[in-house]
Scaffold this motif. Structure first.
Motif, PDB file in Angstrom:
ATOM      1  N   ASP A 266      -7.574  -3.034   1.124  1.00  0.00           N
ATOM      2  CA  ASP A 266      -6.197  -3.096   0.510  1.00  0.00           C
ATOM      3  C   ASP A 266      -5.498  -1.590   0.487  1.00  0.00           C
ATOM      4  OD1 ASP A 266      -8.054  -2.240  -1.084  1.00  0.00           O
ATOM      5  OD2 ASP A 266      -7.931  -3.550  -2.697  1.00  0.00           O
TER       6      ASP A 266
ATOM      7  N   ASP B  80      -1.428  -7.449  -1.682  1.00  0.00           N
ATOM      8  CA  ASP B  80      -1.199  -5.954  -2.224  1.00  0.00           C
ATOM      9  C   ASP B  80      -1.573  -4.989  -1.344  1.00  0.00           C
ATOM     10  OD1 ASP B  80      -0.485  -7.329  -4.863  1.00  0.00           O
ATOM     11  OD2 ASP B  80      -2.523  -7.766  -5.106  1.00  0.00           O
TER      12      ASP B  80
ATOM     13  N   ARG C  99       4.034  -7.670   0.617  1.00  0.00           N
ATOM     14  CA  ARG C  99       4.176  -8.303  -0.417  1.00  0.00           C
ATOM     15  C   ARG C  99       5.160  -9.406  -0.089  1.00  0.00           C
ATOM     16  NH1 ARG C  99       3.286  -6.156  -5.613  1.00  0.00           N
ATOM     17  NH2 ARG C  99       5.238  -6.996  -6.362  1.00  0.00           N
TER      18      ARG C  99
END
Length: 258
Positions: free
Chosen positions: A177, A204, A246
């Motif tokens: 991430d 994310d 996103r």
């Protein structure tokens, strides 16, 4: 040096601050993170770690698989000098600590360990983050591992070898991430790493590309990265290009003065 100065002046003319940003996600990131002061205790610890390297007068033989150094003329280099002139700058280190502190990533990948200063900034931002960091040079990766051990940093895996081999191996069946790209500063390699890492993304994920104005190739690579269909939001702060995936965000590109 003249070219980069011209690039920066051009960037200043085209960039804005938070008042030119209408995306709630990006506005909050800018005001609550990029424009926020770095926590003094974290910054104090980083300076302590950096000083450990600045005090190290030992030399290492640097193996460079990338674009080479604009500063050093040979491969025998003193650790203190690498830390002083080629390590992550204080400004970038503060930003990196703040970004990791803000997003609290659980799994991070770093392409380009060097002496371990930027890795340390990531770990300080979130001590619980599991980090895989890749370094081409065996001797500098050993210096980094000793630095992590000395400062009692856990869950950092240092992998040494050419990025063309270690990047695909590291991302296979993994999900990161947070990825910090500070490897070979050329278009071909940067885009290869970008495409290899795409399989790791989640909604994310945050990626940071270092030195996007380093040369014409890096500028071209950054342009292609921004245009990729999976990329939704990018924030160009000149020294870095920050990328988000996103799906709920409209595709937007910002140039922000930090």
């Amino acid at each position: 040096m003249l070219n980069i100065t011209i690039e920066y002046l051009t960037f200043l003319l085209k960039s804005t601050n938070q008042h030119g940003v209408h995306s709630p996600f990006s506005y909050k990131l800018i005001t609550k993170c990029l424009y926020k002061k770095t926590t003094s205790s974290l910054w104090g610890k980083f300076k302590e770690i950096k000083q450990q390297l600045l005090d190290n007068k030992e030399t290492v033989k640097v193996t460079d698989f990338g674009s080479g150094s604009k500063i050093f003329k040979n491969d025998e280099r003193q650790i203190s000098k690498i830390a002083k002139v080629a390590g992550i700058s204080n400004k970038k280190a503060k930003l990196l600590i703040r970004l990791v502190d803000y997003f609290q990533p659980k799994n991070a990948l770093e392409i380009g360990t060097s002496l371990g200063l930027s890795t340390s900034a990531i770990k300080l931002g979130n001590p619980n983050c599991k980090i895989v960091t890749l370094e081409g040079c065996p001797e500098t990766s050993n210096v980094a591992q000793n630095l992590f051990k000395k400062n009692n940093f856990k869950n950092i895996q240092v992998i040494s070898g050419e990025f063309k081999n270690t990047v695909p191996q590291s991302v296979k069946n993994e999900q990161f991430d947070f990825i910090y790209f500070d490897g070979n500063h050329n278009k071909k390699s940067t885009l290869e790493y970008f495409n290899s890492c795409l399989e790791t993304i989640n909604n994310d994920a945050i990626w940071i590309f270092d030195d996007i104005y380093w040369n014409s190739e890096m500028k071209e690579a950054w342009k292609e990265i921004k245009a990729h269909p999976k990329v939704t939001v990018t924030i160009d702060i000149f020294h870095w290009g920050i990328v988000f995936f996103r799906k709920e965000q409209a595709k937007e590109h910002f140039k922000i003065r930090v």
